[in-house]
Design a protein around this motif. Structure first.
Motif, mmCIF file in Angstrom:
data_model
loop_
_atom_site.group_PDB
_atom_site.id
_atom_site.type_symbol
_atom_site.label_atom_id
_atom_site.label_comp_id
_atom_site.label_asym_id
_atom_site.label_seq_id
_atom_site.Cartn_x
_atom_site.Cartn_y
_atom_site.Cartn_z
ATOM 1 N N VAL A 283 55.493 -26.704 -10.071
ATOM 2 C CA VAL A 283 54.308 -26.317 -9.292
ATOM 3 C C VAL A 283 53.385 -25.457 -10.146
ATOM 4 C CG1 VAL A 283 53.481 -25.032 -7.286
ATOM 5 C CG2 VAL A 283 55.506 -26.476 -7.081
ATOM 6 N N SER A 284 53.955 -24.504 -10.884
ATOM 7 C CA SER A 284 53.148 -23.629 -11.737
ATOM 8 C C SER A 284 52.439 -24.428 -12.826
ATOM 9 C CB SER A 284 54.029 -22.558 -12.376
ATOM 10 O OG SER A 284 54.669 -21.772 -11.391
ATOM 11 N N ALA A 285 53.113 -25.437 -13.347
ATOM 12 C CA ALA A 285 52.507 -26.267 -14.392
ATOM 13 C C ALA A 285 51.335 -27.072 -13.848
ATOM 14 C CB ALA A 285 53.555 -27.193 -14.989
ATOM 15 N N ILE A 286 51.448 -27.535 -12.600
ATOM 16 C CA ILE A 286 50.333 -28.261 -11.986
ATOM 17 C C ILE A 286 49.148 -27.322 -11.800
ATOM 18 C CG2 ILE A 286 49.570 -29.450 -9.893
ATOM 19 C CD1 ILE A 286 52.474 -30.463 -9.654
ATOM 20 N N VAL A 287 49.420 -26.113 -11.320
ATOM 21 C CA VAL A 287 48.359 -25.113 -11.189
ATOM 22 C C VAL A 287 47.733 -24.824 -12.554
ATOM 23 C CG1 VAL A 287 47.884 -22.697 -10.607
ATOM 24 C CG2 VAL A 287 49.376 -24.074 -9.131
ATOM 25 N N PHE A 288 48.567 -24.768 -13.586
ATOM 26 C CA PHE A 288 48.106 -24.467 -14.937
ATOM 27 C C PHE A 288 47.127 -25.514 -15.454
ATOM 28 C CE2 PHE A 288 48.895 -24.483 -19.624
ATOM 29 C CZ PHE A 288 48.437 -23.196 -19.893
ATOM 30 N N ASP A 371 47.722 -16.160 -16.547
ATOM 31 C CA ASP A 371 48.042 -17.343 -17.339
ATOM 32 C C ASP A 371 46.795 -18.184 -17.591
ATOM 33 O OD1 ASP A 371 50.002 -18.738 -18.749
ATOM 34 O OD2 ASP A 371 50.403 -20.100 -17.089
ATOM 35 N N GLY A 372 45.931 -18.276 -16.572
ATOM 36 C CA GLY A 372 44.695 -19.024 -16.737
ATOM 37 C C GLY A 372 43.758 -18.385 -17.744
ATOM 38 N N ILE A 373 43.620 -17.076 -17.666
ATOM 39 C CA ILE A 373 42.733 -16.371 -18.588
ATOM 40 C C ILE A 373 43.200 -16.544 -20.030
ATOM 41 C CG2 ILE A 373 41.956 -14.089 -19.326
ATOM 42 C CD1 ILE A 373 41.949 -13.290 -16.362
ATOM 43 N N GLN A 374 44.526 -16.439 -20.241
ATOM 44 C CA GLN A 374 44.998 -16.471 -21.624
ATOM 45 C C GLN A 374 44.784 -17.831 -22.280
ATOM 46 O OE1 GLN A 374 47.904 -17.923 -23.165
ATOM 47 N NE2 GLN A 374 48.604 -19.027 -21.350
#
Length: 452
Positions: A283-288, A371-374
């Motif tokens: 799920v986190s990878a999809i959000v990523f 995570d998005g910002i980085q």
């Protein structure tokens, strides 16, 4: 430069116009993995653990290889910014050859070393043996997949991201249909669920590569772009294309290897913990993929400004990308938080799995923004010629902070410990990379020479 200035509003419009198809295409990449995980997970939770463990070493190689191809996107954007439109075909040709070389090397390495590596990790009995055949099938799909990545990067840098988006979702349809046919073994092939799902991925990746290559060679401006012209030797441009890729590949390797190590740590805790971590990570990878798509769009705009010698434009494009990704990932986190239990239930309704995975997914929403910002800041740095500092920062945050902290916390509080380690590492990475980009962009000379 203010956020409401006309130039900033123009940069925001350009970013969003380029970004939305790229974001959907990146989401399509992860949806393929999500489809596999959901179909396999509903077939059997243990098969989901096989699938997750097969993807872990494969993901290290595939994401590293994708990073190595990042030079296709950046160099195409820079040449367009410099007005060298007729030379971008040479970038693509170098990229496709490089993609095939990387794909074959990765395939050989995974086939011969992957199953052996799984057996050395002290996993719960039977997990390595179940994951090995699935890993071999994923390895066979590597050449086709990397060709598709090079083609997609080229189209995005040209400002034509929509064909790649459409092709990705058609490939997802192929993958879903084959999953529904192969995972329940309707054809009587005798494959376990994880292996059958990986054959579906193999076919979808092959279809994606074929479509994108055909689309590019049929572009009306293909000859004007130099796609059919044998490029004259340009060792400087070739070296720069590889250099950008080395930085991107090294950085991606560090990050994905660290996350794969977290999967192996979960494997030491047990099959249910491995499956729960697989759900959280999926799920986190999809959000990523939302910030990943925005990072590509940001890199294209920063790269064009860099090629044109516009240091103010490069700074503006990077900061707009960081601002947009902050807002979007915050919205996504607020949507995932209350729906975490339902999302986990889509993978598997085992009460024990739900009890582990649902709270961990709620906790995981705390790292979405950082995570998005980085990732956006890292790509903006590379597009502005700062290749190696993002790699160093990723090594410090994910190798030096997340991995050891994840091991300690996981053996104390389980899967939630893995999530806390990701939260802390992402905060460190985002702060350092954003600060680095602002420093790099402000120091860009008009001659567009990269920082040492």
């Amino acid at each position: 430069m203010t956020f409401l200035s006309p130039s900033t509003r123009t940069a925001t419009r350009e970013l969003l116009t380029l970004a939305w198809p790229v974001v959907l295409a990146r989401i399509g990449i992860m949806t393929m993995g999500l489809t596999d995980a959901i179909v396999v997970g509903n077939y059997a939770s243990r098969e989901l653990a096989f699938h997750s463990l097969a993807w872990a070493p494969h993901s290290i190689i595939v994401v590293t290889a994708v990073g190595l191809l990042f030079g296709v996107q950046v160099m195409t954007a820079r040449m367009l910014g410099e007005g060298r439109r007729a030379e971008v075909g040479a970038v693509l040709r170098r990229g496709l050859v490089y993609a095939l070389q990387l794909g074959v090397a990765a395939c050989i390495a995974l086939v011969f070393l992957g199953p052996w590596l799984l057996r050395q990790l002290n996993l719960e009995a039977g997990l390595a043996e179940g994951a090995g055949p699935a890993l071999i099938v994923l390895a066979l799909s590597m050449p086709a997949y990397l060709v598709s990545v090079a083609a997609q990067f080229f189209l995005e840098a040209l400002g034509r991201p929509k064909p790649g988006m459409v092709a990705m979702w058609v490939a997802n349809g192929v993958n879903l249909a084959l999953n529904l046919l192969l995972v329940p073994d309707l054809l009587g092939l005798g494959l376990n669920g994880a292996e059958a799902s990986c054959w579906a991925t193999f076919a979808a990746r092959a279809a994606l590569a074929i479509f994108l290559v055909i689309y590019i060679v049929r572009l009306p401006e293909a000859r004007a772009l130099g796609i059919f012209t044998r490029p004259r030797p340009d060792p400087v441009a070739a070296a720069e294309q590889r250099r950008i890729g080395y930085g991107g590949g090294s950085s991606y390797f560090i990050e994905v290897a660290a996350f794969a190590a977290m999967t192996f740590i979960a494997g030491q805790l047990g099959a249910n913990e491995t499956a729960a971590w697989a759900v959280v990570l999926n799920v986190s990878a999809i959000v990523f993929m939302v910030p990943m798509g925005l990072s590509s769009a940001t890199a294209v705009l920063v790269g064009r400004a860099y090629g044109a010698g516009d240091s103010e434009g490069a700074l503006r494009a990077g900061l707009v990308g960081i601002g947009v990704v902050t807002g979007l990932t915050l919205i996504v986190a607020l949507l995932v938080w209350p729906s975490a239990h339902m999302m986990v239930g889509a993978y598997n309704r085992d009460p024990l799995l739900l009890a582990i995975a649902a709270p961990a997914l709620v906790l995981a929403t705390l790292f979405f923004v950082a995570d998005g910002i980085q990732v956006v800041a890292a790509q903006a740095n590379r597009a502005a010629g700062d290749v190696w500092w993002p790699t160093i920062i990723h090594f410090a945050a994910y190798g030096g902070v997340m991995m050891p902290l994840g091991w300690v916390l996981a053996h104390q509080i389980g899967v939630n410990g893995l999530v806390w380690a990701v939260i802390i590492a992402s905060l460190v990475s985002s702060a350092l990379l954003t600060g680095r980009f602002m420093r790099v962009a402000r120091r860009l000379p008009a001659s567009t020479q990269a920082l040492p």
